[in-house]
Design a protein around this motif. Structure first.
Motif, mmCIF file in Angstrom:
data_model
loop_
_atom_site.group_PDB
_atom_site.id
_atom_site.type_symbol
_atom_site.label_atom_id
_atom_site.label_comp_id
_atom_site.label_asym_id
_atom_site.label_seq_id
_atom_site.Cartn_x
_atom_site.Cartn_y
_atom_site.Cartn_z
ATOM 1 N N THR A 105 0.862 -1.172 0.000
ATOM 2 C CA THR A 105 0.000 0.000 0.000
ATOM 3 C C THR A 105 0.898 1.220 0.000
ATOM 4 O O THR A 105 1.673 1.431 0.943
ATOM 5 C CB THR A 105 -0.914 0.004 1.229
ATOM 6 N N ARG B 44 -1.542 1.466 -7.056
ATOM 7 C CA ARG B 44 -2.609 0.620 -6.545
ATOM 8 C C ARG B 44 -2.560 -0.752 -7.212
ATOM 9 O O ARG B 44 -2.367 -0.851 -8.415
ATOM 10 C CB ARG B 44 -3.972 1.282 -6.784
ATOM 11 N N GLU B 59 -6.745 -4.431 -5.397
ATOM 12 C CA GLU B 59 -7.607 -3.323 -4.982
ATOM 13 C C GLU B 59 -8.497 -2.804 -6.112
ATOM 14 O O GLU B 59 -9.637 -2.426 -5.892
ATOM 15 C CB GLU B 59 -6.719 -2.196 -4.451
#
Lengths: 116, 114
Positions: A105, B44, B59
């Motif tokens: 992330t 992402r 995601e």
């Protein structure tokens, strides 16, 4: 859910100044990994450092140093005596050990411009 | 070792066209993944694979397909390109799946959908 915040969108410094890039993270895992990547104007992603959540020792590599503080959920990156070649976008990233995707992330990045 | 390679480097598509972004690694890495990078958004995760024959969604998987028939290759398919898929796409690999493993990134593919 994991989250990484890099509050500084852009920073400009004059060559030879020191500069610190901030990174604050959120995670529920007790085991996690923190990373910094550099993206120079050419566009590739260059790995700089990996830190696990059990190792709070600060690290120094040449002009680069990293300060990991679990108490404030921060993993800040300092460049000492900045050089023009340090101009790049820097990303902080987090990976949770419990996340099946092993995804990184990323924060939104901090663009560093070093002015000669 | 060439590391992680991606082709093409640049691509322009029209809305509705399909294409495949290629990714290959020669490091015998088990784990491979695809990310997209949009301005001000960081990277992402789109899809990932923990080994040949195994893929899963990340995601932002909508509009993309992947397959992993060999350890070396992990192509990303856009079935019907949309302007929202204009982005820079990065493929990454690591020795094994695991949060502590350094992921090596390819040079990226810059895709524009008109």
């Amino acid at each position: 859910a994991q989250k990484v915040t890099q509050a500084q969108t852009e920073i400009s410094v004059v060559e030879k100044e020191d500069v610190t890039l901030d990174c604050v993270y959120e995670t529920r895992d007790t085991t996690y990994y923190l990373f910094w990547y550099k993206q120079p104007p050419s566009g590739e992603l260059v790995f700089l450092i990996r830190r696990n959540s059990f190792d709070e020792q600060n690290e120094i590599s040449g002009r680069y140093s990293w300060n990991f503080q679990k108490s404030t959920s921060s993993f800040n990156f300092t460049i000492t005596a900045s050089q023009v070649v340090d101009s790049a976008v820097y990303f902080c990233a987090l990976s949770e050990a419990g996340a099946g995707s092993y995804q990184l992330t990323f924060g939104k990045g901090t663009k560093l411009s070093v002015i000669p | 070792n060439a590391g992680v390679t991606q082709t093409p480097k640049f691509q322009v598509l029209k809305t509705g066209q399909s294409m495949t972004l290629q990714c290959a690694q020669d490091m015998n890495h088990e784990y491979m993944s695809w990310y997209r990078q949009d301005p001000g958004m960081g990277l992402r995760l789109i899809h990932y694979s923990v080994g040949a024959g195994i893929t899963d969604q990340g995601e932002v998987p909508n509009g993309y397909n992947v397959s992993r028939s060999t350890t070396e290759d992990f192509p990303l398919r856009l079935l019907s390109a949309a302007p929202s898929q204009t982005s820079v796409y990065f493929c990454a690999s690591s020795y094994v799946a695991g949060g502590d493993n350094e992921q090596f990134f390819g040079p990226g593919t810059r895709l524009t959908v008109l």
